[in-house]
Design a protein around this motif. Sequence first.
Motif, mmCIF file in Angstrom:
data_model
loop_
_atom_site.group_PDB
_atom_site.id
_atom_site.type_symbol
_atom_site.label_atom_id
_atom_site.label_comp_id
_atom_site.label_asym_id
_atom_site.label_seq_id
_atom_site.Cartn_x
_atom_site.Cartn_y
_atom_site.Cartn_z
ATOM 1 N N HIS A 110 44.312 37.671 38.313
ATOM 2 C CA HIS A 110 43.114 38.422 37.929
ATOM 3 C C HIS A 110 43.366 39.189 36.630
ATOM 4 O O HIS A 110 42.547 39.162 35.702
ATOM 5 N N TYR A 111 44.501 39.845 36.537
ATOM 6 C CA TYR A 111 44.888 40.608 35.352
ATOM 7 C C TYR A 111 44.989 39.701 34.122
ATOM 8 O O TYR A 111 44.662 40.096 33.006
ATOM 9 N N MET A 112 45.413 38.462 34.346
ATOM 10 C CA MET A 112 45.559 37.504 33.242
ATOM 11 C C MET A 112 44.252 36.789 32.907
ATOM 12 O O MET A 112 44.220 35.880 32.087
ATOM 13 N N GLY A 113 43.171 37.191 33.565
ATOM 14 C CA GLY A 113 41.856 36.667 33.215
ATOM 15 C C GLY A 113 41.380 35.480 34.016
ATOM 16 O O GLY A 113 40.343 34.884 33.678
ATOM 17 N N HIS A 114 42.100 35.115 35.096
ATOM 18 C CA HIS A 114 41.666 33.964 35.892
ATOM 19 C C HIS A 114 40.593 34.406 36.888
ATOM 20 O O HIS A 114 40.726 35.451 37.526
ATOM 21 N N LYS A 115 39.550 33.614 37.011
ATOM 22 C CA LYS A 115 38.400 34.019 37.817
ATOM 23 C C LYS A 115 38.354 33.372 39.191
ATOM 24 O O LYS A 115 37.645 33.853 40.074
ATOM 25 N N LYS A 116 39.078 32.279 39.386
ATOM 26 C CA LYS A 116 38.947 31.548 40.655
ATOM 27 C C LYS A 116 40.269 31.544 41.413
ATOM 28 O O LYS A 116 40.988 30.553 41.460
#
Length: 280
Positions: A110-116
């Motif tokens: 999540h912190y690294m920008g992944h949404k799924k």
Amino acid sequence: MSYLISVNRLKSRLENNQDNTVLVDVRFQLGDPQAGRKAYLEEHIPGAVYMDLEKDLSGKKEKHGGSHPLPDIDMLAAKISNIGIDHDTTVVVYDKENDMFAARFWWLLHYMGHKKVYVLEGGYDCWKKEGNETTSEIPQLQKKHFSPSVREDEKVNIETVKQKLTNENTIVIDSRAKERYLGKTEPMYAKAGHIPGAKNFFWKELIKDNQTWKKGEELAEHFKSLPKNKEIIVSCGSGVSACPNILALKSAGYSNVKLYPGSFSDWISYEENPVETKDE
């Protein structure tokens, strides 16, 4: 929004080849760092790859920064690329049960920008208890490219925590068991107690007796003392058990939630920092 996936939903997803899905096994024992990998090699959910809390999901320990500092993000991005994850991949992460290590991996992605990315509710034990297939076969996954888009506003450092402790618009919470929060017991660190001003929300209280997570009205009731218009800084011992609380807070509609990765182990690494033992 829910960040959890049930065993039945995962099973249906895998049977129907729905989307491209990567399973990640993060079973771990703090007292026996080899136990999780050993358990994975013996048996795991088919297709799952293993990632280790200390070797993959944490960085090098220093004098300050806590006992499980965040990993180098570029190095972690390379590792998850190697196991077949890009921004189009649906990631399902599981632990032995509803443990804290799956939420740590969830938070990192999540912190690294992944949404799924989703945590398997009930973990590996629930998958197996319901009679689903397991294997010892190590999968060969196609390498992809994951380019991190880091959400820097999702974490804070010790300087920010110090500044915010007296800010009426910020609430710091401690995710550890009440006995550790109150300093009655401390199995891991040289000092016992908590960061002054922090309120106690033991992360295991998110899990019900039937091994499901609190959701909906139960979750709203659990966090009712925390106003949604305030900044919530979440801590624990070393930035691991804080992550289930972050997952739950975000699921409950809290938008301004941040991790203090170093948490109490970082706080007490500075001799001058005070420690509190009363309930707050």
